[in-house]
Write an enzyme that holds these catalytic residues in place. Structure first.
Site, mmCIF file in Angstrom:
data_model
loop_
_atom_site.group_PDB
_atom_site.id
_atom_site.type_symbol
_atom_site.label_atom_id
_atom_site.label_comp_id
_atom_site.label_asym_id
_atom_site.label_seq_id
_atom_site.Cartn_x
_atom_site.Cartn_y
_atom_site.Cartn_z
ATOM 1 N N LYS A 161 -17.096 12.268 14.605
ATOM 2 C CA LYS A 161 -16.552 13.162 13.385
ATOM 3 C C LYS A 161 -17.684 14.340 13.499
ATOM 4 O O LYS A 161 -18.695 14.242 13.974
ATOM 5 C CB LYS A 161 -16.909 12.407 12.106
ATOM 6 C CG LYS A 161 -16.115 11.273 11.717
ATOM 7 C CD LYS A 161 -14.459 11.348 11.596
ATOM 8 C CE LYS A 161 -13.853 10.160 11.109
ATOM 9 N NZ LYS A 161 -12.299 10.532 10.987
ATOM 10 N N HIS A 198 -8.654 2.371 19.349
ATOM 11 C CA HIS A 198 -7.985 3.236 20.045
ATOM 12 C C HIS A 198 -8.327 3.413 21.460
ATOM 13 O O HIS A 198 -7.283 3.381 22.438
ATOM 14 C CB HIS A 198 -8.142 4.721 19.332
ATOM 15 C CG HIS A 198 -7.436 4.643 17.991
ATOM 16 N ND1 HIS A 198 -6.165 3.877 17.436
ATOM 17 C CD2 HIS A 198 -7.766 5.219 16.585
ATOM 18 C CE1 HIS A 198 -5.866 4.198 16.058
ATOM 19 N NE2 HIS A 198 -6.975 4.785 15.720
ATOM 20 N N ARG A 221 -1.932 -2.901 -11.024
ATOM 21 C CA ARG A 221 -2.569 -1.963 -11.714
ATOM 22 C C ARG A 221 -2.131 -0.553 -11.402
ATOM 23 O O ARG A 221 -2.150 0.160 -12.117
ATOM 24 C CB ARG A 221 -4.167 -1.894 -11.441
ATOM 25 C CG ARG A 221 -4.593 -3.069 -11.992
ATOM 26 C CD ARG A 221 -6.185 -3.080 -11.733
ATOM 27 N NE ARG A 221 -6.394 -3.030 -10.417
ATOM 28 C CZ ARG A 221 -6.507 -4.162 -9.535
ATOM 29 N NH1 ARG A 221 -6.360 -5.375 -10.164
ATOM 30 N NH2 ARG A 221 -7.049 -4.228 -8.187
ATOM 31 N N LYS A 252 -5.074 -1.530 11.611
ATOM 32 C CA LYS A 252 -6.571 -1.566 12.354
ATOM 33 C C LYS A 252 -7.288 -1.097 11.206
ATOM 34 O O LYS A 252 -7.098 -0.558 10.156
ATOM 35 C CB LYS A 252 -6.441 -0.712 13.604
ATOM 36 C CG LYS A 252 -6.293 0.700 13.246
ATOM 37 C CD LYS A 252 -7.559 1.575 12.979
ATOM 38 C CE LYS A 252 -7.556 2.999 12.973
ATOM 39 N NZ LYS A 252 -8.755 3.720 12.097
ATOM 40 N N GLY A 257 0.902 -1.057 -0.041
ATOM 41 C CA GLY A 257 0.098 0.069 -0.084
ATOM 42 C C GLY A 257 0.681 1.125 -0.051
ATOM 43 O O GLY A 257 0.383 2.230 0.241
ATOM 44 N N ASP A 278 -1.271 0.174 16.465
ATOM 45 C CA ASP A 278 -2.164 1.338 17.083
ATOM 46 C C ASP A 278 -1.279 2.590 17.364
ATOM 47 O O ASP A 278 -0.696 2.465 18.490
ATOM 48 C CB ASP A 278 -3.033 0.918 18.358
ATOM 49 C CG ASP A 278 -3.813 2.059 18.730
ATOM 50 O OD1 ASP A 278 -4.087 3.237 17.955
ATOM 51 O OD2 ASP A 278 -4.477 1.770 19.889
ATOM 52 N N HIS A 279 -1.592 3.507 16.584
ATOM 53 C CA HIS A 279 -0.473 4.666 16.867
ATOM 54 C C HIS A 279 -0.767 5.432 17.979
ATOM 55 O O HIS A 279 0.288 6.047 18.578
ATOM 56 C CB HIS A 279 -0.561 5.625 15.436
ATOM 57 C CG HIS A 279 -1.643 6.310 15.347
ATOM 58 N ND1 HIS A 279 -2.884 5.761 14.719
ATOM 59 C CD2 HIS A 279 -1.825 7.687 15.766
ATOM 60 C CE1 HIS A 279 -3.623 6.856 14.607
ATOM 61 N NE2 HIS A 279 -3.207 7.806 15.215
ATOM 62 N N ALA A 322 0.684 5.599 3.533
ATOM 63 C CA ALA A 322 2.153 5.689 3.386
ATOM 64 C C ALA A 322 2.475 6.977 3.162
ATOM 65 O O ALA A 322 3.646 7.613 3.609
ATOM 66 C CB ALA A 322 2.391 4.848 2.270
#
Length: 479
Positions: A326, A240, A49, A148, A13, A177-178, A19
């Site tokens: 959110k 989290h 692709r 995750k 990825g 898990d950051h 990334a």
């Protein structure tokens, strides 16, 4: 500190958002700080692709670091980092280009490098990627980082664990898990266990309730496809906030080693009482169903608030209130431990209600760089014994040089190369969390609408935490 052995780091990825925003800038920061191995190579990979040439991947990495990194991609450090980059496309039925890229990278390091695979791909691709690594020799002498959400319920988590363990034993699996890589979250361990001021009161006798509050101001940001399958509970609460709860609630480990730390976290998650749907508020911001990619009758929650209980001797009867969502009023990352009132009141109690709720708390802001505050009541100057709220605050930015600070992903990438699993989630931990979540997942209450920029569906979210109140101190006062 000990530097990792030589590594070939493979980013599945590599052209994706994670990334671009975190992994490539984070690896370059580690390189500039002298924390990467003496010999390392970074191989990007994705489906055929979207295959890139080596030069195109280097350009992609340059743009990512320039846009999202803390240092500009220039000078000798960038030239050395850029030389380490290559690209090898991979699909389960055709891993040839990736195999060639990994072997070339290993040959350039003398053939003695360890391998680290980071699966920065959708969860639906984990199984095929793991299978491909097992079907080739790539899994030999290798570790794997898994992003995750780890499963969507207990059954899927168990199935995914079984798939991974068919190729990698648990000692080589790093579920990331950051949040657990944040300096301010890790400092909870130091706050509790290095200070006689706090550990004696860190229990049900002195703490009446705990809040872990992570509201977000962002909306979907073009991620409707992911969010429709996931929702706020799976996206934030399971992965989290409950992990942070484990750090807050764990018993003192016998050491700071990975097994001891994770054993104590696992005991907390095993002690979680099953989540009752009646103790959960699900919300959906107004206009969510008009977002591109969202179904007109979507029942996906963009907000979740809930009450959790830990059935053990330390925490029996203490509610843990978790909230995230959110399009809320502020972006914050705050833990609040409400302290019990003294058994006898000898002072006047005519403070305004909102001021009464500012006293007798320990508040931990774990948004980088973070701060810790003790909130209490003190006597106002004057001839009468009148109380007023007061705060003592420790600020990371004021107290320590942050030159060597690592962001969450940077710290965890380094730990994975070192083989240190302390801050990564173990298979039994995640299964305990999903087991406690089962009643809610089987019978979720309908999402209630809330206005964008608000604090979620009211009065339901206020009723959930009563007789306490959600406590979000003024961020500016502690900046």
């Amino acid at each position: 500190m000990t530097r990792p052995d030589n590594h070939v780091i493979v980013l599945f990825g590599a052209t994706g958002d994670l990334a671009k925003r975190k992994l490539l800038p984070g690896l370059f920061h580690l390189a500039r700080a002298g924390l990467l191995p003496d010999g390392y190579r970074i191989v990007g990979s994705s489906t055929a692709r979207s295959a890139l040439s080596d030069d195109a991947f280097r350009k992609h990495a340059h743009d990512a670091v320039a846009t999202f990194g803390r240092s500009q991609p220039s000078g000798p450090e960038w030239e050395s980092f850029e030389e380490s980059l290559s690209f090898g496309a991979a699909q389960p039925e055709d891993p040839g280009p990736l195999l060639a890229a990994v072997r070339s990278a290993e040959d350039s390091l003398g053939g003695q490098a360890r391998r680290l695979f980071h699966l920065a791909v959708p969860p639906s691709a984990f199984g095929s990627m793991i299978g491909m690594l097992g079907d080739t020799d790539l899994a030999e002498n290798a570790k794997v980082i898994v992003e995750k959400p780890f499963g969507t319920d207990l059954a899927s988590a168990r199935a995914l664990n079984k798939t991974i363990h068919a190729v990698f034993d648990e000692s080589r699996v790093f579920r990331i898990d950051h949040f657990l890589g944040k300096e301010s979250v890790d400092n909870i361990l130091a706050l509790r266990f290095a200070n006689g001021l706090f550990e004696p009161i860190w229990n049900r006798d002195h703490i009446s309730h705990v809040q872990i509050d992570v509201p977000e101001t962002l909306g979907l940001e073009g991620r409707a496809g992911f969010y429709e399958r996931t929702g706020a509970f799976r996206d934030m609460i399971v992965t989290h906030l409950i992990q942070v709860l484990g750090i807050v609630a764990m018993e003192p480990p016998v050491s700071l080693g990975a097994q001891a730390l994770r054993d104590e976290k696992a005991k907390v998650f095993e002690a979680l009482r099953p989540i009752e749907p009646a103790h959960v508020v699900r919300g959906q911001y107004e206009g969510y169903r008009d977002e591109p990619g969202v179904t007109p009758d979507s029942q996906t929650e963009t907000f979740a608030a809930l009450r959790l209980e830990v059935d053990n001797w330390r925490w029996a009867g203490v509610p843990f209130h978790l909230r995230s969502g959110k399009n809320l009023a502020q972006h914050r990352e705050v833990i609040t431990l409400g302290l019990r009132e003294p058994p006898l009141r000898m002072f006047r109690t005519d403070l305004p209600h909102h001021e009464k709720n500012t006293g007798n708390k320990i508040v931990i802001d774990f948004g980088d760089p973070g701060w810790i505050a003790a909130c209490f009541l003190a006597k106002e100057p004057g001839p009468t014994m009148r109380l007023a709220p007061a705060t003592m605050t420790f600020r990371y930015a004021d107290s320590f040089c942050q030159k060597h600070e690592l962001e969450g992903y940077e710290r965890l990438l380094l730990d994975a190369m070192l083989g240190d699993q302390s801050l990564f989630t173990r298979s039994d931990e995640i299964e305990h969390i999903w087991a406690a979540s089962t009643p809610l997942l089987e019978n979720p209450p309908p999402p209630q609408p809330y206005a964008a920029g608000s604090w979620g569906p009211d009065p339901a979210v206020s009723d959930l935490i009563a007789p306490h109140q959600w406590h979000l101190p003024d961020a500016g006062a502690h900046a």
